[in-house]
Design a protein around this motif. Structure first.
Motif, PDB file in Angstrom:
ATOM      1  N   CYS A 145      18.961 -13.304  30.026  1.00  0.00           N
ATOM      2  CA  CYS A 145      18.737 -12.010  29.381  1.00  0.00           C
ATOM      3  C   CYS A 145      20.006 -11.163  29.360  1.00  0.00           C
ATOM      4  O   CYS A 145      20.289 -10.474  28.380  1.00  0.00           O
ATOM      5  N   SER A 146      20.774 -11.229  30.438  1.00  0.00           N
ATOM      6  CA  SER A 146      22.002 -10.424  30.467  1.00  0.00           C
ATOM      7  C   SER A 146      22.995 -10.908  29.421  1.00  0.00           C
ATOM      8  O   SER A 146      23.668 -10.111  28.760  1.00  0.00           O
ATOM      9  N   VAL A 147      23.075 -12.239  29.231  1.00  0.00           N
ATOM     10  CA  VAL A 147      23.988 -12.782  28.216  1.00  0.00           C
ATOM     11  C   VAL A 147      23.498 -12.440  26.817  1.00  0.00           C
ATOM     12  O   VAL A 147      24.294 -12.079  25.935  1.00  0.00           O
ATOM     13  N   ILE A 148      22.188 -12.536  26.594  1.00  0.00           N
ATOM     14  CA  ILE A 148      21.638 -12.198  25.276  1.00  0.00           C
ATOM     15  C   ILE A 148      21.902 -10.734  24.944  1.00  0.00           C
ATOM     16  O   ILE A 148      22.349 -10.396  23.842  1.00  0.00           O
ATOM     17  N   GLN A 149      21.621  -9.851  25.898  1.00  0.00           N
ATOM     18  CA  GLN A 149      21.842  -8.425  25.658  1.00  0.00           C
ATOM     19  C   GLN A 149      23.317  -8.116  25.434  1.00  0.00           C
ATOM     20  O   GLN A 149      23.669  -7.280  24.587  1.00  0.00           O
ATOM     21  N   LYS A 150      24.192  -8.805  26.140  1.00  0.00           N
ATOM     22  CA  LYS A 150      25.619  -8.607  25.953  1.00  0.00           C
ATOM     23  C   LYS A 150      26.057  -9.090  24.576  1.00  0.00           C
ATOM     24  O   LYS A 150      26.893  -8.449  23.914  1.00  0.00           O
ATOM     25  N   SER A 151      25.500 -10.206  24.119  1.00  0.00           N
ATOM     26  CA  SER A 151      25.830 -10.720  22.786  1.00  0.00           C
ATOM     27  C   SER A 151      25.387  -9.751  21.704  1.00  0.00           C
ATOM     28  O   SER A 151      26.087  -9.554  20.706  1.00  0.00           O
ATOM     29  N   ILE A 152      24.211  -9.140  21.886  1.00  0.00           N
ATOM     30  CA  ILE A 152      23.729  -8.156  20.914  1.00  0.00           C
ATOM     31  C   ILE A 152      24.675  -6.966  20.857  1.00  0.00           C
ATOM     32  O   ILE A 152      25.061  -6.493  19.777  1.00  0.00           O
ATOM     33  N   THR A 153      25.085  -6.479  22.028  1.00  0.00           N
ATOM     34  CA  THR A 153      25.924  -5.286  22.103  1.00  0.00           C
ATOM     35  C   THR A 153      27.349  -5.550  21.622  1.00  0.00           C
ATOM     36  O   THR A 153      27.930  -4.741  20.892  1.00  0.00           O
ATOM     37  N   GLU A 154      27.912  -6.695  22.028  1.00  0.00           N
ATOM     38  CA  GLU A 154      29.333  -6.938  21.775  1.00  0.00           C
ATOM     39  C   GLU A 154      29.608  -7.734  20.506  1.00  0.00           C
ATOM     40  O   GLU A 154      30.751  -7.728  20.024  1.00  0.00           O
TER      41      GLU A 154
ATOM     42  N   TYR B 124      29.197 -24.971  45.090  1.00  0.00           N
ATOM     43  CA  TYR B 124      30.240 -24.138  44.479  1.00  0.00           C
ATOM     44  C   TYR B 124      30.847 -24.867  43.276  1.00  0.00           C
ATOM     45  O   TYR B 124      30.533 -26.030  43.004  1.00  0.00           O
ATOM     46  N   ASN B 125      31.723 -24.160  42.574  1.00  0.00           N
ATOM     47  CA  ASN B 125      32.347 -24.696  41.341  1.00  0.00           C
ATOM     48  C   ASN B 125      31.292 -25.219  40.365  1.00  0.00           C
ATOM     49  O   ASN B 125      31.429 -26.288  39.772  1.00  0.00           O
ATOM     50  N   ILE B 126      30.252 -24.426  40.187  1.00  0.00           N
ATOM     51  CA  ILE B 126      29.156 -24.839  39.295  1.00  0.00           C
ATOM     52  C   ILE B 126      29.552 -24.520  37.855  1.00  0.00           C
ATOM     53  O   ILE B 126      29.825 -23.366  37.506  1.00  0.00           O
ATOM     54  N   ILE B 127      29.584 -25.551  37.029  1.00  0.00           N
ATOM     55  CA  ILE B 127      30.032 -25.413  35.642  1.00  0.00           C
ATOM     56  C   ILE B 127      28.968 -25.965  34.700  1.00  0.00           C
ATOM     57  O   ILE B 127      28.409 -27.041  34.947  1.00  0.00           O
ATOM     58  N   ILE B 128      28.698 -25.222  33.623  1.00  0.00           N
ATOM     59  CA  ILE B 128      27.768 -25.706  32.595  1.00  0.00           C
ATOM     60  C   ILE B 128      28.504 -26.697  31.702  1.00  0.00           C
ATOM     61  O   ILE B 128      29.486 -26.368  31.054  1.00  0.00           O
ATOM     62  N   ARG B 129      28.014 -27.932  31.676  1.00  0.00           N
ATOM     63  CA  ARG B 129      28.614 -28.980  30.849  1.00  0.00           C
ATOM     64  C   ARG B 129      27.961 -29.081  29.476  1.00  0.00           C
ATOM     65  O   ARG B 129      28.598 -29.488  28.504  1.00  0.00           O
ATOM     66  N   ASN B 130      26.702 -28.712  29.411  1.00  0.00           N
ATOM     67  CA  ASN B 130      25.988 -28.839  28.147  1.00  0.00           C
ATOM     68  C   ASN B 130      24.860 -27.818  28.116  1.00  0.00           C
ATOM     69  O   ASN B 130      24.129 -27.661  29.093  1.00  0.00           O
TER      70      ASN B 130
ATOM     71  N   GLN C 247      24.677 -19.820  21.729  1.00  0.00           N
ATOM     72  CA  GLN C 247      24.885 -21.059  22.466  1.00  0.00           C
ATOM     73  C   GLN C 247      26.292 -21.130  23.043  1.00  0.00           C
ATOM     74  O   GLN C 247      26.489 -21.559  24.186  1.00  0.00           O
ATOM     75  N   LYS C 248      27.287 -20.690  22.257  1.00  0.00           N
ATOM     76  CA  LYS C 248      28.659 -20.654  22.763  1.00  0.00           C
ATOM     77  C   LYS C 248      28.788 -19.689  23.933  1.00  0.00           C
ATOM     78  O   LYS C 248      29.479 -19.972  24.914  1.00  0.00           O
ATOM     79  N   ALA C 249      28.111 -18.547  23.819  1.00  0.00           N
ATOM     80  CA  ALA C 249      28.179 -17.559  24.904  1.00  0.00           C
ATOM     81  C   ALA C 249      27.496 -18.070  26.167  1.00  0.00           C
ATOM     82  O   ALA C 249      27.978 -17.851  27.290  1.00  0.00           O
ATOM     83  N   LEU C 250      26.373 -18.776  25.993  1.00  0.00           N
ATOM     84  CA  LEU C 250      25.633 -19.270  27.156  1.00  0.00           C
ATOM     85  C   LEU C 250      26.398 -20.357  27.905  1.00  0.00           C
ATOM     86  O   LEU C 250      26.253 -20.496  29.127  1.00  0.00           O
ATOM     87  N   THR C 251      27.198 -21.145  27.195  1.00  0.00           N
ATOM     88  CA  THR C 251      27.972 -22.183  27.885  1.00  0.00           C
ATOM     89  C   THR C 251      29.043 -21.584  28.794  1.00  0.00           C
ATOM     90  O   THR C 251      29.602 -22.294  29.630  1.00  0.00           O
ATOM     91  N   LYS C 252      29.311 -20.292  28.615  1.00  0.00           N
ATOM     92  CA  LYS C 252      30.334 -19.629  29.434  1.00  0.00           C
ATOM     93  C   LYS C 252      29.737 -18.866  30.614  1.00  0.00           C
ATOM     94  O   LYS C 252      30.445 -18.126  31.304  1.00  0.00           O
TER      95      LYS C 252
ATOM     96  N   TYR D 269      18.547 -17.687   8.115  1.00  0.00           N
ATOM     97  CA  TYR D 269      19.982 -17.999   8.127  1.00  0.00           C
ATOM     98  C   TYR D 269      20.676 -17.201   9.237  1.00  0.00           C
ATOM     99  O   TYR D 269      21.535 -17.733   9.959  1.00  0.00           O
ATOM    100  N   ALA D 270      20.281 -15.939   9.392  1.00  0.00           N
ATOM    101  CA  ALA D 270      20.838 -15.122  10.475  1.00  0.00           C
ATOM    102  C   ALA D 270      20.465 -15.700  11.836  1.00  0.00           C
ATOM    103  O   ALA D 270      21.271 -15.681  12.777  1.00  0.00           O
ATOM    104  N   ARG D 271      19.236 -16.231  11.935  1.00  0.00           N
ATOM    105  CA  ARG D 271      18.819 -16.862  13.195  1.00  0.00           C
ATOM    106  C   ARG D 271      19.726 -18.041  13.536  1.00  0.00           C
ATOM    107  O   ARG D 271      20.182 -18.186  14.681  1.00  0.00           O
ATOM    108  N   VAL D 272      19.987 -18.902  12.552  1.00  0.00           N
ATOM    109  CA  VAL D 272      20.819 -20.088  12.798  1.00  0.00           C
ATOM    110  C   VAL D 272      22.211 -19.667  13.257  1.00  0.00           C
ATOM    111  O   VAL D 272      22.742 -20.198  14.247  1.00  0.00           O
ATOM    112  N   LYS D 273      22.820 -18.718  12.548  1.00  0.00           N
ATOM    113  CA  LYS D 273      24.158 -18.261  12.923  1.00  0.00           C
ATOM    114  C   LYS D 273      24.139 -17.574  14.288  1.00  0.00           C
ATOM    115  O   LYS D 273      25.060 -17.741  15.103  1.00  0.00           O
TER     116      LYS D 273
END
Length: 487
Positions: free
Chosen positions: A203-212, A84-90, A56-61, A46-50
């Motif tokens: 990896c940087s986003v994952i580590q930031k999510s863990i910390t923050e 330039y102006n590279i944006i993640i859509r999905n 996923q929300k953090a990675l889209t940013k 359950y913790a994995r799913v949450k």
């Protein structure tokens, strides 16, 4: 020789200091917990799913940097390009898993993730300029992160990353616009740079999510919880989390304490052996030490004392706390005094120990020296008292959980008393039992149950609600099972 002898002394001193430090650390973590919280495979999943939803929300940013470069066509035409102006859509994470790493923590893996990006491109040459849009499909993205679980100085759980890696199988860039054929010349370069950028960002986003995000959630565990004006509960970790291949256990102090004075509990917690169960996400094992520490503290602060006076008795009752009524039970009282109010003073000399078995949960007054006494006193103006000793009595407790708080309701067996001392001579206590039992059943127990209904907080982090609760008495502990809802 002097130098060698001095060096040897220093070595012996250093070794002694290290040994003492080791003993101190081991002793500090050696106490058995009064409460064990076990997170099962179901809870971890359950913790994995949450966690994946949040990740996923953090990675889209993720912000993808612009790419610029240059090349020559047939050694004479220089071409400058930029994306330039590279944006993640999905950004989709369709497959993930989590496993226990014994003695360390958790390993979270992501497989077959894919990303869709959009952006703009432009090309500048000496003879012309052009631009257009592009889209990118990233497939076969995988990542693995190791999480180390521990405890900080305040007794709260901690989490940190001890490893992280990511890999992308394929990056495909699709160009639209005039002269899009030029893209084929630097296609491999752009796809390679996008792959490296995304792999590093993962990896940087994952580590930031863990910390923050994850670490602040763990820090919301209240290591002390105030219960009332007398006592609180110590829920600090007595050791780092215990992780095996099949379970993750948090050993908490689980001890009541006096809010104003340090009072040492004169007994120790026994080891808890929680059975493996997977029907619920979370299990709490509350040892009898948890409950008995409550009885000891409330007794130590003088909370296990009660005066019962006549105005507490319902007006319609025939039983009255005055010498006229009690004179019928104790004729000597009526001969000496008439029409005076009395009160019943209840004092528990030794708090009743809790006994947990596989069938019941009960507090039992055992045969001890002055286990408890009930004093019946006339008006404070008179130097006269009757002291009655209460025999063995069992208090059956019904335990529940409401709004993440342990609640209880107690039922008391009929009191049977014997006379220990009287300033007015001997008399039959059997008749007096009726009045005493009435006062306890109609006045004392309702007050006690009102307090118990308010509950005692469980060690639950913020935004977590327990549901589907099961309660099962075990030998020497009470087992709570619950599912978790995280908002």
């Amino acid at each position: 020789w002097c130098y060698c002898d001095s060096q040897a002394k220093r070595m012996r001193t250093a070794t002694l200091i290290l040994a003492l430090f080791t003993v101190f650390v081991v002793t500090a973590w050696a106490n058995n917990p009064g409460l064990v919280a076990r997170i099962t495979d179901k809870g971890i999943d359950y913790a994995r799913v949450k966690g994946i939803q949040s990740l996923q929300k953090a990675l889209t940013k993720i912000k993808i940097p612009d790419f610029t470069g240059k090349f020559r066509i047939k050694h004479f035409l220089k071409v400058h390009y930029s994306f330039y102006n590279i944006i993640i859509r999905n950004f989709q994470l369709p497959s993930s898993s989590i496993t226990l790493v014994p003695g360390t923590g958790l390993k979270v893996s992501i497989q077959n993730a894919f990303i869709e990006l959009n952006g703009q491109w432009r090309v500048k040459m000496k003879i012309m300029r052009t631009h257009g849009s592009f889209r990118v499909n990233v497939k076969g993205l995988s990542a693995s992160v190791g999480l180390k679980l521990g405890a900080d100085g305040s007794g709260r759980p901690t989490v940190s990353t001890f490893s992280c890696s990511s890999h992308i199988s394929a990056v495909k860039v699709h160009i639209s616009g005039r002269l899009s054929w030029l893209y084929k010349i630097f296609k491999k370069s752009i796809e390679s740079r996008l792959r490296k950028s995304l792999e590093n960002k993962m990896c940087s986003v994952i580590q930031k999510s863990i910390t923050e995000k994850l670490q602040p959630i763990l820090q919301t565990l209240k290591v002390t919880a105030k219960v009332d004006k007398y006592a609180g509960i110590n829920y600090s970790l007595v050791s780092p989390p215990t992780i095996t291949s099949v379970s993750l256990d948090l050993g908490l102090k689980g001890e009541f304490f006096d809010l104003f004075h340090h009072v040492k509990i004169p007994f120790d917690a026994s080891a808890l052996n929680i059975p493996l169960g997977q029907n619920r996400m979370l299990y709490f094992g509350l040892s009898k030490y948890f409950f008995n520490s409550a009885g000891f503290i409330y007794h130590a602060v003088g909370a296990l004392v009660k005066n019962i006076t006549d105005d507490m008795i319902p007006k319609e009752s025939k039983i009255r706390l005055n010498t006229t009524y009690f004179g019928l039970l104790i004729p000597q009282v009526y001969k000496i005094l008439c029409n005076l109010y009395i009160y019943i003073y209840i004092y528990i000399y030794v708090p009743p120990p809790l006994n947990c078995s596989k069938e019941t949960l009960k507090f039992t007054h055992q045969k001890r020296k002055d286990s408890s006494i009930i004093l019946i006193l006339p008006s404070e103006l008179l130097k006269m008292s009757t002291k009655i000793f209460k025999k063995n009595t069992s208090i059956l407790a019904k335990i529940g959980v409401v709004d993440n708080r342990i609640t209880a309701k107690v039922n008391l067996d009929r009191l049977q008393m014997t006379l220990k001392h009287s300033d007015v001579g001997t008399f039959s206590v059997s008749v007096l039992n009726i009045a005493i039992n009435f006062c306890v059943s109609w006045i004392l127990l309702p007050e006690v149950n009102d307090l118990l209904a308010k509950g005692y907080p469980l060690p639950v982090m913020d935004h977590i609600k327990l549901s589907d609760i099961t309660i099962e008495p075990k030998q020497n502990f009470l087992l709570f099972g619950a599912n978790v809802i995280y908002n």
